[in-house]
Scaffold this motif. Structure first.
Motif, PDB file in Angstrom:
ATOM      1  N   UNK A  11      44.626  20.117   9.528  1.00  0.00           N
ATOM      2  CA  UNK A  11      45.604  20.562  10.540  1.00  0.00           C
ATOM      3  C   UNK A  11      45.036  21.782  11.268  1.00  0.00           C
ATOM      4  N   UNK A  12      44.962  21.695  12.603  1.00  0.00           N
ATOM      5  CA  UNK A  12      44.450  22.841  13.385  1.00  0.00           C
ATOM      6  C   UNK A  12      45.113  22.902  14.762  1.00  0.00           C
ATOM      7  N   UNK A  13      46.432  22.567  14.821  1.00  0.00           N
ATOM      8  CA  UNK A  13      47.055  22.421  16.146  1.00  0.00           C
ATOM      9  C   UNK A  13      47.371  23.741  16.841  1.00  0.00           C
ATOM     10  N   UNK A  14      47.450  24.848  16.056  1.00  0.00           N
ATOM     11  CA  UNK A  14      47.810  26.117  16.683  1.00  0.00           C
ATOM     12  C   UNK A  14      46.951  27.239  16.114  1.00  0.00           C
ATOM     13  N   UNK A  15      47.542  28.074  15.233  1.00  0.00           N
ATOM     14  CA  UNK A  15      46.768  29.227  14.757  1.00  0.00           C
ATOM     15  C   UNK A  15      46.595  29.230  13.241  1.00  0.00           C
ATOM     16  N   UNK A  50      40.916  32.285  21.351  1.00  0.00           N
ATOM     17  CA  UNK A  50      40.607  32.930  20.069  1.00  0.00           C
ATOM     18  C   UNK A  50      40.918  31.966  18.922  1.00  0.00           C
ATOM     19  N   UNK A  51      42.052  31.266  19.040  1.00  0.00           N
ATOM     20  CA  UNK A  51      42.451  30.312  17.994  1.00  0.00           C
ATOM     21  C   UNK A  51      41.362  29.261  17.787  1.00  0.00           C
ATOM     22  N   UNK A  52      40.859  28.683  18.888  1.00  0.00           N
ATOM     23  CA  UNK A  52      39.832  27.638  18.792  1.00  0.00           C
ATOM     24  C   UNK A  52      38.578  28.150  18.095  1.00  0.00           C
ATOM     25  N   UNK A  53      38.129  29.327  18.488  1.00  0.00           N
ATOM     26  CA  UNK A  53      36.908  29.899  17.886  1.00  0.00           C
ATOM     27  C   UNK A  53      37.087  30.117  16.393  1.00  0.00           C
ATOM     28  N   UNK A  54      38.278  30.611  16.033  1.00  0.00           N
ATOM     29  CA  UNK A  54      38.541  30.903  14.617  1.00  0.00           C
ATOM     30  C   UNK A  54      38.551  29.609  13.798  1.00  0.00           C
ATOM     31  N   UNK A  55      39.124  28.546  14.385  1.00  0.00           N
ATOM     32  CA  UNK A  55      39.129  27.248  13.691  1.00  0.00           C
ATOM     33  C   UNK A  55      37.695  26.801  13.398  1.00  0.00           C
ATOM     34  N   UNK A  56      36.820  26.967  14.380  1.00  0.00           N
ATOM     35  CA  UNK A  56      35.422  26.543  14.208  1.00  0.00           C
ATOM     36  C   UNK A  56      34.781  27.315  13.054  1.00  0.00           C
ATOM     37  N   UNK A  57      35.070  28.610  12.996  1.00  0.00           N
ATOM     38  CA  UNK A  57      34.508  29.444  11.920  1.00  0.00           C
ATOM     39  C   UNK A  57      35.009  29.025  10.542  1.00  0.00           C
ATOM     40  N   UNK A  58      36.291  28.665  10.471  1.00  0.00           N
ATOM     41  CA  UNK A  58      36.945  28.507   9.167  1.00  0.00           C
ATOM     42  C   UNK A  58      36.981  27.082   8.628  1.00  0.00           C
ATOM     43  N   UNK A  59      36.880  26.080   9.510  1.00  0.00           N
ATOM     44  CA  UNK A  59      37.274  24.730   9.092  1.00  0.00           C
ATOM     45  C   UNK A  59      36.458  24.159   7.933  1.00  0.00           C
ATOM     46  N   UNK A  60      35.147  24.373   7.944  1.00  0.00           N
ATOM     47  CA  UNK A  60      34.335  23.817   6.852  1.00  0.00           C
ATOM     48  C   UNK A  60      34.703  24.431   5.504  1.00  0.00           C
ATOM     49  N   UNK A  87      49.825  20.120  20.565  1.00  0.00           N
ATOM     50  CA  UNK A  87      49.325  21.437  20.188  1.00  0.00           C
ATOM     51  C   UNK A  87      48.414  21.988  21.267  1.00  0.00           C
ATOM     52  N   UNK A  88      47.670  23.023  20.917  1.00  0.00           N
ATOM     53  CA  UNK A  88      46.715  23.623  21.861  1.00  0.00           C
ATOM     54  C   UNK A  88      45.473  22.737  21.881  1.00  0.00           C
ATOM     55  N   UNK A  89      45.048  22.335  23.066  1.00  0.00           N
ATOM     56  CA  UNK A  89      43.994  21.315  23.130  1.00  0.00           C
ATOM     57  C   UNK A  89      42.696  21.755  22.453  1.00  0.00           C
ATOM     58  N   UNK A  90      42.284  22.999  22.669  1.00  0.00           N
ATOM     59  CA  UNK A  90      41.040  23.478  22.060  1.00  0.00           C
ATOM     60  C   UNK A  90      41.131  23.510  20.546  1.00  0.00           C
ATOM     61  N   UNK A  91      42.293  23.940  20.050  1.00  0.00           N
ATOM     62  CA  UNK A  91      42.518  24.024  18.603  1.00  0.00           C
ATOM     63  C   UNK A  91      42.520  22.622  17.986  1.00  0.00           C
ATOM     64  N   UNK A  92      43.239  21.705  18.629  1.00  0.00           N
ATOM     65  CA  UNK A  92      43.297  20.319  18.130  1.00  0.00           C
ATOM     66  C   UNK A  92      41.916  19.674  18.068  1.00  0.00           C
ATOM     67  N   UNK A 333      47.337  16.978  23.724  1.00  0.00           N
ATOM     68  CA  UNK A 333      48.125  18.208  23.589  1.00  0.00           C
ATOM     69  C   UNK A 333      49.628  18.033  23.778  1.00  0.00           C
ATOM     70  N   UNK A 334      50.053  17.035  24.573  1.00  0.00           N
ATOM     71  CA  UNK A 334      51.510  16.865  24.791  1.00  0.00           C
ATOM     72  C   UNK A 334      51.989  15.520  24.258  1.00  0.00           C
ATOM     73  N   UNK A 335      51.446  15.101  23.134  1.00  0.00           N
ATOM     74  CA  UNK A 335      51.817  13.828  22.503  1.00  0.00           C
ATOM     75  C   UNK A 335      53.319  13.811  22.190  1.00  0.00           C
ATOM     76  N   UNK A 336      53.981  12.711  22.566  1.00  0.00           N
ATOM     77  CA  UNK A 336      55.425  12.591  22.323  1.00  0.00           C
ATOM     78  C   UNK A 336      55.661  12.011  20.924  1.00  0.00           C
TER      79      UNK A 336
END
Length: 340
Positions: A11-15, A50-60, A87-92, A333-336
């Motif tokens: 899960x990485x849709x936001x922060x 910032x959220x997207x960059x942090x996800x990249x750092x942390x996900x593994x 969610x936020x497209x970059x984060x997703x 990002x705007x999935x119903x």
């Protein structure tokens, strides 16, 4: 003998960067969450870049930790579940790319999950007896929905917000009265010291849609109250304003939910999403459901805010239904809700 199904969920849709291993949709073997709240508090809200960059750092490392905590290897996993919207497209994209890479490398099926359906499914984790059909009130920073859950993975929206989501209104009001971010928990806390009937803020009704919500009016009323105090040089009673605002929002959420449950003959009601951990909402909903002899379910606070365990629960039921996604799965990002 049915084989146990283990799902690695991302899960990485936001922060929050989160990973979890879930067995048979209801048993959480690990639930690892790396939150970025402290980082975004500096800016008073989530900064997508910032959220997207942090996800990249942390996900593994989050995924490695989840596998380790569950005492599981990728070989033992039956499928990879991942949030692909909304969610936020970059984060997703970070989560989706990661899930596709693991799916490709291990040759395991990929199951894309709707974030909000994940929130609904969080109720299955601790309430083993809960099965559809039921009515679910979803209240989070980006969403306020009333949904009939007819079957696993089958949803009908009967009410939604016309403007601000409940969580968004909490954040904006918290900022206006000087409580800062994240607004929901701070308003919940300070409200306990205030008088919830000090100021009667408006409750919006939408004529043609009895189950829809609107929170921009109550938010504006709070802002007007603050401005009026400033002009008259009166002191703003922060606890009273917070409690009265929270009371107005909770009142609307509870009355619409109970009204819908009665109209649609639902004897089970669930609440889900970040705002579902609000203590005033839980208490008011509990009292209303007890009065109407409706069974109420809600997840522990850790499963209300964004987490991967709920995505694993939702992915399990999608997996059992035969949902499989290819490597062309993309972030939406705007999935119903209910969209496949």
């Amino acid at each position: 003998m049915n084989k146990d199904i283990k799902i690695l969920a991302i899960e990485s849709s936001c922060d929050e960067t989160a990973a979890s291993v879930v067995k048979n949709g209801r048993e959480v073997l690990s639930n690892v969450i790396s939150s970025q709240i402290a980082l975004h508090t500096l800016y008073g809200g989530v900064v997508p870049e910032i959220a997207s960059r942090k996800h990249i750092e942390k996900i593994n490392q989050v995924i490695e930790e989840a596998l380790k905590e569950a005492n599981t290897t990728l070989e033992d996993i039956d499928a990879i579940g991942v949030t692909y919207g909304p969610g936020l497209v970059g984060a997703l994209l970070v989560g989706v790319a990661e899930a596709k890479a693991i799916s490709y490398a291990t040759n395991k099926p990929l199951v894309g999950v709707h974030h909000i359906e994940g929130h609904v499914s969080a109720n299955y984790i601790e309430n083993k007896e809960l099965e559809p059909p039921f009515l679910c009130l979803i209240v989070s920073g980006g969403h306020t929905h009333l949904v009939l859950v007819k079957e696993y993975g089958e949803y009908e929206i009967i009410g939604r917000t016309r403007d601000d989501a409940a969580g968004e209104a909490f954040d904006k009001v918290a900022r206006a009265i000087g409580l800062g971010y994240p607004g929901g928990p701070k308003i919940d806390k300070v409200s306990k010291e205030g008088n919830k009937h000090a100021i009667e803020f408006p409750r919006a009704n939408i004529d043609d849609a009895p189950y829809d919500f609107s929170f921009s009016g109550v938010k504006s009323a709070v802002l007007n109250h603050i401005n009026s105090c400033k002009m008259k040089e009166e002191e703003i009673q922060v606890a009273d304003v917070a409690a009265s605002f929270q009371n107005a929002v909770v009142d609307v959420l509870v009355t619409r939910t109970i009204k819908a449950a009665k109209e649609f003959g639902m004897h089970k009601v669930c609440i889900a999403g970040g705002v579902a951990s609000n203590s005033a909402l839980r208490q008011a909903m509990k009292e209303a459901c007890t009065k109407e002899e409706i069974s109420l379910f809600y997840p522990s606070p850790i499963f209300c805010t964004d987490n991967a365990a709920m995505i694993g629960a939702a992915a399990y039921y999608e997996y059992k239904k035969g949902t499989r996604h290819g490597l062309d799965l993309n972030a939406v990002p705007n999935l119903k809700i209910g969209q496949r």
